[in-house]
Design an enzyme around this catalytic site. Structure first.
Site, PDB file in Angstrom:
ATOM      1  N   LYS A 194      11.030  61.096  28.620  1.00 57.45           N
ATOM      2  CA  LYS A 194      10.437  59.766  28.373  1.00 57.45           C
ATOM      3  C   LYS A 194      11.396  58.716  27.706  1.00 57.45           C
ATOM      4  O   LYS A 194      12.039  59.342  26.512  1.00 57.45           O
ATOM      5  CB  LYS A 194       9.187  59.904  27.518  1.00 57.45           C
ATOM      6  CG  LYS A 194       8.565  58.299  27.103  1.00 57.45           C
ATOM      7  CD  LYS A 194       7.390  58.753  26.156  1.00 57.45           C
ATOM      8  CE  LYS A 194       6.938  57.304  25.730  1.00 57.45           C
ATOM      9  NZ  LYS A 194       5.882  57.456  24.888  1.00 57.45           N
TER      10      LYS A 194
ATOM     11  N   GLU B   6      15.990  70.263  22.982  1.00 61.08           N
ATOM     12  CA  GLU B   6      14.691  69.645  22.690  1.00 61.08           C
ATOM     13  C   GLU B   6      13.982  70.473  23.712  1.00 61.08           C
ATOM     14  O   GLU B   6      12.924  71.236  23.249  1.00 61.08           O
ATOM     15  CB  GLU B   6      14.277  68.469  22.779  1.00 61.08           C
ATOM     16  CG  GLU B   6      15.087  67.609  21.598  1.00 61.08           C
ATOM     17  CD  GLU B   6      14.348  67.714  20.291  1.00 61.08           C
ATOM     18  OE1 GLU B   6      13.193  68.752  20.150  1.00 61.08           O
ATOM     19  OE2 GLU B   6      14.660  67.016  19.443  1.00 61.08           O
TER      20      GLU B   6
ATOM     21  N   LYS C 131      12.137  62.566  23.879  1.00 57.16           N
ATOM     22  CA  LYS C 131      11.346  61.513  24.008  1.00 57.16           C
ATOM     23  C   LYS C 131      12.325  60.602  22.957  1.00 57.16           C
ATOM     24  O   LYS C 131      12.985  60.867  22.034  1.00 57.16           O
ATOM     25  CB  LYS C 131      10.142  61.365  23.156  1.00 57.16           C
ATOM     26  CG  LYS C 131       9.496  60.053  22.996  1.00 57.16           C
ATOM     27  CD  LYS C 131       8.174  60.035  22.506  1.00 57.16           C
ATOM     28  CE  LYS C 131       7.740  58.490  22.071  1.00 57.16           C
ATOM     29  NZ  LYS C 131       6.378  58.541  21.716  1.00 57.16           N
TER      30      LYS C 131
ATOM     31  N   ARG D 163       3.363  49.215  22.424  1.00 60.54           N
ATOM     32  CA  ARG D 163       2.972  48.786  20.722  1.00 60.54           C
ATOM     33  C   ARG D 163       2.027  47.581  20.692  1.00 60.54           C
ATOM     34  O   ARG D 163       1.616  47.591  19.773  1.00 60.54           O
ATOM     35  CB  ARG D 163       4.284  48.777  20.172  1.00 60.54           C
ATOM     36  CG  ARG D 163       4.939  50.280  20.219  1.00 60.54           C
ATOM     37  CD  ARG D 163       6.272  50.091  19.409  1.00 60.54           C
ATOM     38  NE  ARG D 163       6.976  51.366  19.542  1.00 60.54           N
ATOM     39  CZ  ARG D 163       8.376  51.650  19.052  1.00 60.54           C
ATOM     40  NH1 ARG D 163       8.805  50.600  18.721  1.00 60.54           N
ATOM     41  NH2 ARG D 163       8.806  52.936  19.200  1.00 60.54           N
TER      42      ARG D 163
HETATM   43  C1  PBG Z   1       3.595  57.047  20.307  1.00 61.18           C
HETATM   44  C2  PBG Z   1       3.876  56.688  21.760  1.00 61.18           C
HETATM   45  C3  PBG Z   1       4.364  55.713  22.210  1.00 61.18           C
HETATM   46  C4  PBG Z   1       4.349  55.587  23.784  1.00 61.18           C
HETATM   47  C5  PBG Z   1       3.742  57.007  23.881  1.00 61.18           C
HETATM   48  N1  PBG Z   1       3.143  57.430  22.775  1.00 61.18           N
HETATM   49  C6  PBG Z   1       5.259  54.854  21.713  1.00 61.18           C
HETATM   50  C7  PBG Z   1       6.200  54.857  20.642  1.00 61.18           C
HETATM   51  O1  PBG Z   1       6.938  56.075  20.457  1.00 61.18           O
HETATM   52  O2  PBG Z   1       6.432  53.880  19.906  1.00 61.18           O
HETATM   53  C8  PBG Z   1       4.764  55.032  24.728  1.00 61.18           C
HETATM   54  C9  PBG Z   1       4.520  54.704  25.949  1.00 61.18           C
HETATM   55  C10 PBG Z   1       4.761  53.538  26.779  1.00 61.18           C
HETATM   56  O3  PBG Z   1       5.602  52.755  26.391  1.00 61.18           O
HETATM   57  O4  PBG Z   1       4.222  53.476  27.919  1.00 61.18           O
HETATM   58  N2  PBG Z   1       3.346  58.350  19.623  1.00 61.18           N
END
Ligand code: PBG
Length: 323
Positions: free
Chosen positions: A248, A233, A195, A205
């Site tokens: 991601k 990872e 990620k 967010r």
């Molecule tokens: C946070 C989380 C995020 C997303 C999924 N889980 C955002 C971040 O890491 O700030 C983002 C998913 C998206 O943008 O569609 N645990």
């Protein structure tokens, strides 16, 4: 012309093209991420046209529709009032919390639909971070205890898989042993393994009002410049007991999907994140692109790159179109 090889021969008709097609999008490829909220009214998310924060009753209806279309799973994200947030994300283990109630309602109403829950502190954190913050530092090992307890609480509510999206070191192993110790060894782990610290998460967010209140996430999420690190990872998460690994975001990381595909035998998921969705919707709303066609082409690209499973906000509309 004396051409022996004429690749165009295989493209002459729709029947031929269908017969030699290498990759397909099917409803069964998708996990549909959903935002849930307290109350009675759906709430629009300005930067994600077509996606709302849903109260539980609406979420049940929408999830049933997704299930009827052949989508096997939903991934839940709770949007909480600031009053429910604190440094330690205490609300995340409330067995009557919004998320836990939503999981129970969904499993009650549509038992065959897989429910996946997000394991991370940010929706519950007054710091907007995925871990415990002390003096501006996100603590790793202390956070693992919170994540493990959160995962157990979600699994006890009925989650089929828990999905740690926090990027702390060792979290998959910590969650696996906590689940096993609680008699929850059938509950799977979908690990957000690679990620990245990405600007593509902006609309998400906004949806959860979960942006970091200070600093950024670069000390735990990955540097977008790296690909070998993604493999490291993924292999660690595999060793720690992940059942499915994830890359991601997806669109700007197709090479990472391909690289990961080549080193693991686990199912591989890719997340078509909020900013990817928003860009397509915004350009389509301006009449600049054919949004439906572009969305399908992007998601097919994920499959071609090597993803088995795709998390996409467009899952339902795409499933409606491909039938
Ligand atoms: C946070 C989380 C995020 C997303 C999924 N889980 C955002 C971040 O890491 O700030 C983002 C998913 C998206 O943008 O569609 N645990």
């Amino acid at each position: 012309m004396d051409l022996v090889e004429r690749p165009r021969r295989n493209r002459r008709s729709d029947a031929l093209r269908r017969m030699v097609r290498e990759h397909h999008l099917r409803p069964a490829d998708f996990i549909w991420p959903m935002f849930v909220v307290e109350g009675k009214d759906r709430e629009q998310i300005a930067s994600m046209p077509g996606i709302d924060r849903l109260p539980i009753e609406h979420a049940v209806k929408a999830a049933r529709h997704a299930h009827e279309l052949g989508i096997p799973a939903v991934a839940l994200f709770p949007a909480l009032d600031d009053a429910k947030k604190d440094r330690l994300a205490k609300e995340s283990t409330n067995k009557d919390g919004l998320l836990q109630r939503t999981v129970r309602a969904l499993k009650d109403a549509v038992p065959d639909l897989l429910v996946i829950t997000d394991v991370a502190m940010d929706p519950y954190s007054s710091d907007g971070h995925d871990g415990i913050v002390e003096d501006g530092i996100v603590l790793n090992d202390e956070t693992l205890e919170v994540l493990a307890a959160m995962a157990v609480s979600q699994a006890e509510a009925g989650a089929d898989l828990v999905a740690p999206s926090d990027m702390m070191d060792g979290r998959v192993g910590a969650i696996r042993s906590a689940l096993d110790d609680s008699g929850l060894s059938d509950v799977g782990i979908l690990a957000y393994s690679a990620k990245y610290a990405s600007a593509f998460y902006g609309p998400f967010r906004e949806a959860l009002d979960s942006a970091p209140r200070h600093g950024d996430k670069k000390t735990y999420q990955m540097d977008p410049a790296n690909v070998r690190e993604a493999i490291r990872e993924v292999l660690l998460d595999e060793e720690e007991g992940a059942d499915i690994v994830m890359v991601k975001p997806g669109l700007a990381y197709l090479d990472v999907i391909r690289a990961v595909r080549e080193v693991t035998e686990l199912p591989l998921a890719a997340y078509n994140v909020s900013g990817e969705y928003a860009m397509v919707k915004a350009a389509a709303a301006n009449g600049w692109i054919d949004g439906d066609a572009v969305m399908a082409e992007i998601l097919l690209g994920f499959k071609r790159a090597g993803a088995d499973v795709i998390l996409s906000y467009a899952a339902v509309e795409v499933a409606e179109r491909i039938g």
